[in-house]
Design a protein around this motif. Structure first.
Motif, PDB file in Angstrom:
ATOM      1  N   LEU A 139       0.842  -1.189   0.000  1.00  0.00           N
ATOM      2  CA  LEU A 139       0.000   0.000   0.000  1.00  0.00           C
ATOM      3  C   LEU A 139       0.883   1.245   0.000  1.00  0.00           C
ATOM      4  CD1 LEU A 139      -2.877   1.226   0.245  1.00  0.00           C
ATOM      5  CD2 LEU A 139      -2.504   1.264   2.723  1.00  0.00           C
ATOM      6  N   THR A 140       0.776   2.033  -1.060  1.00  0.00           N
ATOM      7  CA  THR A 140       1.436   3.338  -1.081  1.00  0.00           C
ATOM      8  C   THR A 140       0.475   4.374  -0.529  1.00  0.00           C
ATOM      9  OG1 THR A 140       2.989   2.924  -2.894  1.00  0.00           O
ATOM     10  CG2 THR A 140       2.288   5.193  -2.570  1.00  0.00           C
ATOM     11  N   ARG A 141       0.916   5.058   0.507  1.00  0.00           N
ATOM     12  CA  ARG A 141       0.123   6.151   1.074  1.00  0.00           C
ATOM     13  C   ARG A 141       0.767   7.462   0.641  1.00  0.00           C
ATOM     14  NH1 ARG A 141      -0.250   4.631   7.340  1.00  0.00           N
ATOM     15  NH2 ARG A 141       2.019   4.718   7.068  1.00  0.00           N
ATOM     16  N   VAL A 142      -0.069   8.439   0.331  1.00  0.00           N
ATOM     17  CA  VAL A 142       0.433   9.677  -0.246  1.00  0.00           C
ATOM     18  C   VAL A 142      -0.148  10.871   0.504  1.00  0.00           C
ATOM     19  CG1 VAL A 142      -1.388   9.541  -2.024  1.00  0.00           C
ATOM     20  CG2 VAL A 142       0.574  11.065  -2.368  1.00  0.00           C
ATOM     21  N   ALA A 143       0.722  11.846   0.792  1.00  0.00           N
ATOM     22  CA  ALA A 143       0.288  13.088   1.426  1.00  0.00           C
ATOM     23  C   ALA A 143      -0.240  14.007   0.329  1.00  0.00           C
ATOM     24  CB  ALA A 143       1.454  13.735   2.164  1.00  0.00           C
ATOM     25  N   LEU A 144      -1.548  14.150   0.240  1.00  0.00           N
ATOM     26  CA  LEU A 144      -2.147  14.874  -0.878  1.00  0.00           C
ATOM     27  C   LEU A 144      -1.962  16.387  -0.789  1.00  0.00           C
ATOM     28  CD1 LEU A 144      -5.445  12.812  -1.175  1.00  0.00           C
ATOM     29  CD2 LEU A 144      -3.428  12.691  -2.643  1.00  0.00           C
ATOM     30  N   LYS A 145      -1.701  16.885   0.412  1.00  0.00           N
ATOM     31  CA  LYS A 145      -1.479  18.324   0.573  1.00  0.00           C
ATOM     32  C   LYS A 145      -0.048  18.658   0.179  1.00  0.00           C
ATOM     33  CE  LYS A 145      -4.718  18.518   4.470  1.00  0.00           C
ATOM     34  NZ  LYS A 145      -4.837  18.758   5.940  1.00  0.00           N
ATOM     35  N   GLU A 146       0.118  19.689  -0.609  1.00  0.00           N
ATOM     36  CA  GLU A 146       1.447  20.086  -1.064  1.00  0.00           C
ATOM     37  C   GLU A 146       2.358  20.395   0.122  1.00  0.00           C
ATOM     38  OE1 GLU A 146       3.592  23.280  -4.108  1.00  0.00           O
ATOM     39  OE2 GLU A 146       1.423  23.397  -3.711  1.00  0.00           O
ATOM     40  N   SER A 190       3.122  18.503   2.579  1.00  0.00           N
ATOM     41  CA  SER A 190       2.837  17.728   3.783  1.00  0.00           C
ATOM     42  C   SER A 190       3.629  16.426   3.787  1.00  0.00           C
ATOM     43  CB  SER A 190       1.346  17.413   3.870  1.00  0.00           C
ATOM     44  OG  SER A 190       1.077  16.547   4.965  1.00  0.00           O
ATOM     45  N   LEU A 191       4.037  16.014   5.000  1.00  0.00           N
ATOM     46  CA  LEU A 191       4.744  14.748   5.164  1.00  0.00           C
ATOM     47  C   LEU A 191       3.851  13.688   5.804  1.00  0.00           C
ATOM     48  CD1 LEU A 191       8.145  16.136   6.526  1.00  0.00           C
ATOM     49  CD2 LEU A 191       7.724  15.210   4.244  1.00  0.00           C
ATOM     50  N   VAL A 192       2.609  14.042   6.140  1.00  0.00           N
ATOM     51  CA  VAL A 192       1.703  13.124   6.834  1.00  0.00           C
ATOM     52  C   VAL A 192       0.847  12.399   5.804  1.00  0.00           C
ATOM     53  CG1 VAL A 192      -0.087  12.879   8.579  1.00  0.00           C
ATOM     54  CG2 VAL A 192       1.672  14.638   8.846  1.00  0.00           C
ATOM     55  N   VAL A 193       1.051  11.086   5.699  1.00  0.00           N
ATOM     56  CA  VAL A 193       0.379  10.295   4.665  1.00  0.00           C
ATOM     57  C   VAL A 193      -0.857   9.569   5.184  1.00  0.00           C
ATOM     58  CG1 VAL A 193       2.538   9.949   3.413  1.00  0.00           C
ATOM     59  CG2 VAL A 193       1.820   8.263   5.126  1.00  0.00           C
ATOM     60  N   ASN A 194      -1.083   9.569   6.498  1.00  0.00           N
ATOM     61  CA  ASN A 194      -2.189   8.810   7.078  1.00  0.00           C
ATOM     62  C   ASN A 194      -3.522   9.325   6.563  1.00  0.00           C
ATOM     63  OD1 ASN A 194       0.107   9.237   9.183  1.00  0.00           O
ATOM     64  ND2 ASN A 194      -0.758   7.230   9.624  1.00  0.00           N
ATOM     65  N   SER A 248      -6.331   9.307   8.001  1.00  0.00           N
ATOM     66  CA  SER A 248      -7.044  10.049   9.036  1.00  0.00           C
ATOM     67  C   SER A 248      -6.545  11.485   9.151  1.00  0.00           C
ATOM     68  CB  SER A 248      -6.878   9.344  10.386  1.00  0.00           C
ATOM     69  OG  SER A 248      -5.507   9.179  10.708  1.00  0.00           O
ATOM     70  N   GLN A 249      -5.385  11.768   8.518  1.00  0.00           N
ATOM     71  CA  GLN A 249      -4.799  13.101   8.577  1.00  0.00           C
ATOM     72  C   GLN A 249      -4.766  13.775   7.202  1.00  0.00           C
ATOM     73  OE1 GLN A 249      -3.363  14.308  11.775  1.00  0.00           O
ATOM     74  NE2 GLN A 249      -4.741  12.672  12.350  1.00  0.00           N
ATOM     75  N   GLY A 250      -5.639  13.307   6.305  1.00  0.00           N
ATOM     76  CA  GLY A 250      -5.746  13.953   5.002  1.00  0.00           C
ATOM     77  C   GLY A 250      -4.969  13.290   3.880  1.00  0.00           C
ATOM     78  N   GLY A 251      -4.378  12.143   4.143  1.00  0.00           N
ATOM     79  CA  GLY A 251      -3.634  11.444   3.107  1.00  0.00           C
ATOM     80  C   GLY A 251      -4.524  10.576   2.235  1.00  0.00           C
ATOM     81  N   GLY A 252      -3.955  10.052   1.173  1.00  0.00           N
ATOM     82  CA  GLY A 252      -4.675   9.164   0.278  1.00  0.00           C
ATOM     83  C   GLY A 252      -3.825   7.954  -0.066  1.00  0.00           C
ATOM     84  N   THR A 253      -4.244   7.211  -1.075  1.00  0.00           N
ATOM     85  CA  THR A 253      -3.500   6.020  -1.486  1.00  0.00           C
ATOM     86  C   THR A 253      -3.366   5.990  -3.004  1.00  0.00           C
ATOM     87  OG1 THR A 253      -5.438   4.565  -1.748  1.00  0.00           O
ATOM     88  CG2 THR A 253      -4.479   4.743   0.464  1.00  0.00           C
ATOM     89  N   LYS A 254      -2.443   5.148  -3.471  1.00  0.00           N
ATOM     90  CA  LYS A 254      -2.300   4.909  -4.907  1.00  0.00           C
ATOM     91  C   LYS A 254      -1.850   3.469  -5.126  1.00  0.00           C
ATOM     92  CE  LYS A 254       0.549   8.338  -5.891  1.00  0.00           C
ATOM     93  NZ  LYS A 254       0.529   8.779  -7.269  1.00  0.00           N
ATOM     94  N   ASP A 255      -2.109   2.964  -6.306  1.00  0.00           N
ATOM     95  CA  ASP A 255      -1.712   1.606  -6.647  1.00  0.00           C
ATOM     96  C   ASP A 255      -0.191   1.536  -6.764  1.00  0.00           C
ATOM     97  OD1 ASP A 255      -1.963  -1.044  -7.270  1.00  0.00           O
ATOM     98  OD2 ASP A 255      -2.609  -0.721  -9.343  1.00  0.00           O
ATOM     99  N   THR A 256       0.370   0.426  -6.271  1.00  0.00           N
ATOM    100  CA  THR A 256       1.819   0.237  -6.307  1.00  0.00           C
ATOM    101  C   THR A 256       2.156  -0.858  -7.296  1.00  0.00           C
ATOM    102  OG1 THR A 256       1.841   0.733  -3.929  1.00  0.00           O
ATOM    103  CG2 THR A 256       3.861  -0.167  -4.884  1.00  0.00           C
TER     104      THR A 256
END
Length: 470
Positions: A442-449, A451-455, A457-465
């Protein structure tokens, strides 16, 4: 701060693993890609791929944002990761067996005794007991980041009830639906057989009392748990039963579940309930999530619990800082995958350093998760730092600190095209008669420019790996 971009060199040339994807992307109509992104969101919504957000009454259920640009890892890179991950999980299992038996690593002076016996996740009830197959951590999630030097580091071990594998599988299924032509063009290693491998792996650790095809149950805290979607998904995909504690009882020395034909013996419990709530007769007496008498049946060798109770001592963040020693002690080799440098605030010199440099460090709770209970120094305010310093002084053994890493970026799709965002990776590992590592994770991504927080619950998202089959 120098950042490693996984898709592009500094001169905007495309790195080799992404070249086929870039050729395809350059021929796409931007408006159609945006529509595909909305289509992916609708797939997730219709499927019910959500997670719960505690303490948020207005949005207790949310979709996990999904980005349609895959994260691509070459076969050569993945082989290095596989070697390091396998070495790590073998060491973790050996460590757990040792800690609950002879404690040789303590006798050898490699780990202080106090950090084990005074740790709230160490279970004295497991002392002297070996689980079926001598496997403690049947399912492990290893969080990995890539730094500016293009080097992989392990950020965290998840050896209790690691979550996220259902999102990995749904991400792949969604991408296969939306972009089948890409998978014809690019050779990507499959992840779709994970549920079957999970079932096979669990069956290999069935208790000695099981003389026929074992019955597997996924024990969930219920629909209000943040990962309930995953519990239900995995139970269905494995052909296992989805149960809650109220569905179970101990009868004639066996754990059984209620069915329309009476109570049926359960041989393997894939538990998604924390240790403290597993058995009210052994742990928290007020728990209504577990099964009264479960630990007695477990110690009698008549049921397998995956992961074993007490595995939390292996992924405690204070223990994490000793992982290089743990790996070398049990495997006889240096760690292939390095740890992030870590200051243990329980040590006075480290505490003093952390307080003096808190503006440039990441400070984490030893038992924290989900991005909560942490301070990212460079992004914090003076007031936040002062509040955290007070917490550190009050309970230093509750915290560790690490440098703020320049973790790598992968592109996401924005209204203006591709834009880099920070990512991490959680590969999933199955342990039984052998170690099975899902290619990718599972790749987690910090969608906010920035940002280092990928969770999530903290605004992150995911992408296919995608791991390339090269």
């Amino acid at each position: 701060m120098k950042i490693f971009d996984e898709m592009f060199f500094q001169d905007s040339q495309v790195r080799l693993p992404y070249q086929y994807f870039q050729d395809w992307f350059n021929n796409q109509v931007p408006e159609l890609l945006q529509k595909k992104s909305l289509d992916a969101e609708n797939v997730f919504r219709k499927t019910g791929i959500t997670f719960a957000v505690y303490g948020n009454e207005q949005a207790s259920e949310r979709l996990i944002p999904f980005d349609i640009v895959p994260r691509i890892i070459s076969g050569q890179e993945w082989r290095l990761l596989e070697q390091g991950i396998e070495q790590r999980v073998i060491a973790l299992n050996a460590f757990l067996d040792d800690i609950y038996h002879r404690q040789e690593i303590i006798r050898a002076g490699r780990i202080p005794k106090e950090i084990i016996i005074h740790n709230s996740v160490f279970l004295p009830e497991m002392m002297g007991f070996r689980p079926p197959g001598n496997i403690y951590t049947h399912i492990i999630g290893i969080d990995i980041v890539r730094t500016s030097e293009n080097e992989f580091f392990v950020l965290e071990d998840n050896a209790r009830t690691p979550s996220g594998v259902s999102y990995m599988l749904e991400n792949r299924e969604t991408m296969l639906q939306l972009f089948p032509e890409l998978f014809h063009r690019i050779r990507v290693r499959s992840v779709e057989n994970y549920p079957q491998l999970l079932r096979q792996s669990l069956i290999k650790t069935a208790p000695p009392s099981c003389l026929s095809s074992p019955t597997i149950a996924v024990l969930t805290p219920g629909v209000y748990n943040s990962a309930y979607y995953e519990h239900a998904f995995l139970a269905e995909q494995m052909g296992a039963e989805l149960v809650e504690g109220t569905d179970m009882r101990v009868i004639d020395g066996h754990v059984t579940m209620r069915t329309t034909e009476g109570y049926k013996v359960v041989d393997i419990i894939y538990r998604r309930v924390d240790d403290a709530y597993l058995d009210p007769l052994t742990f928290n007496p007020h728990s209504v999530l577990g099964i009264a008498g479960l630990m007695d049946v477990y110690k009698a060798g008549k049921v397998t619990i995956a992961n074993a109770p007490g595995t939390g001592i292996a992924d405690d963040k204070a223990i994490y800082s000793y992982m290089p020693d743990i790996i070398e002690f049990y495997t006889g080799r240096k760690a292939i995958l390095r740890n992030v440098p870590t200051w243990r605030c329980a040590e006075s010199e480290s505490l003093a350093y952390v307080i003096d440099h808190i503006h440039e460090l990441v400070v984490k709770e030893v038992h924290g998760s989900g991005g909560y209970g942490m301070l990212i120094g460079p992004a914090s305010t003076k007031k936040q730092r002062e509040e955290f310093i007070a917490k550190l002084k009050h309970k230093p053994n509750n915290y560790i600190a690490q440098p703020t890493l320049a973790i790598s970026t992968c592109p996401i799709l924005t209204d203006n095209g591709l834009a880099p965002r920070h990512v991490d990776l959680r590969p999933f590992v199955l342990v039984s008669d052998q170690v099975r590592i899902t290619p990718g994770g599972l790749t987690r991504v910090a969608l906010k420019e920035g940002s280092l927080v990928v969770n999530s619950s903290q605004g992150g998202g995911t992408k296919d790996t995608w791991v390339l089959n090269d």
